[in-house]
Enzyme design. Structure first.
Site, PDB file in Angstrom:
ATOM      1  N   ASP A   1       8.744  47.295  51.884  1.00 23.07           N
ATOM      2  CA  ASP A   1       7.348  46.766  51.961  1.00 23.07           C
ATOM      3  C   ASP A   1       7.709  46.001  53.101  1.00 23.07           C
ATOM      4  OD1 ASP A   1       5.917  46.407  48.859  1.00 23.07           O
ATOM      5  OD2 ASP A   1       5.707  44.460  51.022  1.00 23.07           O
TER       6      ASP A   1
ATOM      7  N   LEU B   1       4.507  51.154  57.366  1.00 21.84           N
ATOM      8  CA  LEU B   1       4.401  52.171  58.176  1.00 21.84           C
ATOM      9  C   LEU B   1       3.107  52.124  58.522  1.00 21.84           C
ATOM     10  CD1 LEU B   1       6.510  54.354  56.129  1.00 21.84           C
ATOM     11  CD2 LEU B   1       7.334  53.864  58.099  1.00 21.84           C
TER      12      LEU B   1
ATOM     13  N   CYS C   1      -4.828  42.150  43.503  1.00 27.45           N
ATOM     14  CA  CYS C   1      -4.548  40.942  42.656  1.00 27.45           C
ATOM     15  C   CYS C   1      -4.212  39.848  43.531  1.00 27.45           C
ATOM     16  CB  CYS C   1      -3.355  41.409  42.386  1.00 27.45           C
ATOM     17  SG  CYS C   1      -3.072  42.906  41.683  1.00 27.45           S
TER      18      CYS C   1
END
Ligand code: ZN
Length: 249
Positions: A59, A107, A186
């Site tokens: 992350d 990534l 979100c």
């Protein structure tokens, strides 16, 4: 397995079809988790406590206050830290016997390909289509099983793409990449906290089944949950013979 491990994993070892052999497969497994947010938190926690021996947590984000409503891998003390590192430390607290690698990066390209190639199982716990499709392409290329989850507002979905199999659909068969695809996440729409727990925990269960060769996975099925009515729908997912990503597999 030593005595401590026999005790730690005793409730797995008791299970029919799992036992010591299944637990040893968990301990040997390498799972790549992309995203240490709402979905990655419960998925990583359950995989760590269950004894998945090698977890890579990826992350590039930092823990923010608005994450703490649902991203249970992080606490108030983690604010401002990279999620991958905060997550790694939390997993080590739950289960110090496993190996957890934290990668603070997004990534892409060859780095994605190498990370996927080194894993036995890949969990897509990210929040954007570009990364989802990049993960899928790498999993198709290296024939790795992919467990993909998503959650927004009150709606969640989860499926397993068992790309070791020739007849398996890929993520792109179901959700073709398009220029208009707009990321809804979100940050703009909200999400009910336990929904990400339900979907992320389902991803963990799928990963464990894949690791131990246990039961029947969601391969070929998409599971959708409307948490307001608490109804699950199961939709069959056919392979798209013209899919540009997996047709030449
Ligand atoms: Zn495909």
């Amino acid at each position: 397995m030593n005595d401590q491990q026999l005790l730690r994993y005793a409730r797995h070892i008791l299970l029919d079809d799992l036992g010591i052999e299944g637990q040893e497969r968990f301990l040997a497994a390498k799972v790549l988790i992309i995203g240490a947010g709402g979905l990655g938190s419960p998925a990583a926690l359950y995989l760590a406590t269950a004894g998945i021996g090698h977890i890579t947590l990826v992350d590039d984000d930092i823990v923010e206050l608005s994450n703490l409503q649902r991203q249970i891998l992080h606490t108030t003390a983690s604010l401002g830290r990279p999620k991958a590192e905060s997550g790694r430390d939390m997993l080590a607290a739950f289960n110090p016997e496993i190996e957890v690698q934290a990668r603070v990066e997004r990534l892409q390209g060859e780095a994605m390909a190498q990370a996927v190639a080194a894993a036995d199982i890949v969990l897509d716990c990210c929040d954007n289509f570009a990364t989802r499709h990049a993960i899928n392409r790498a999993c198709v290329r290296h024939r790795k099983p992919l467990v993909s989850g998503a959650a927004i507002r009150y709606d969640g979905q989860v499926s397993t793409y068992d790309l070791r199999r020739d007849d398996a659909p890929c993520y792109h068969c179901l959700f073709p990449e398009s220029d208009e695809a707009e990321d809804i996440n979100c940050a703009t729409t909200g999400v009910l906290a336990p929904l990400v727990g339900i979907i992320g925990a389902t991803q963990a269960a799928e990963a464990l089944k894949l690791a131990a060769g246990l039961g029947e996975t969601l391969a070929g099925r998409l599971l959708q949950l409307d948490v307001r009515s608490m109804r699950w729908h199961s939709v069959n997912v056919p392979r798209d013979p013209d899919c540009p990503v997996c047709r030449q597999r």
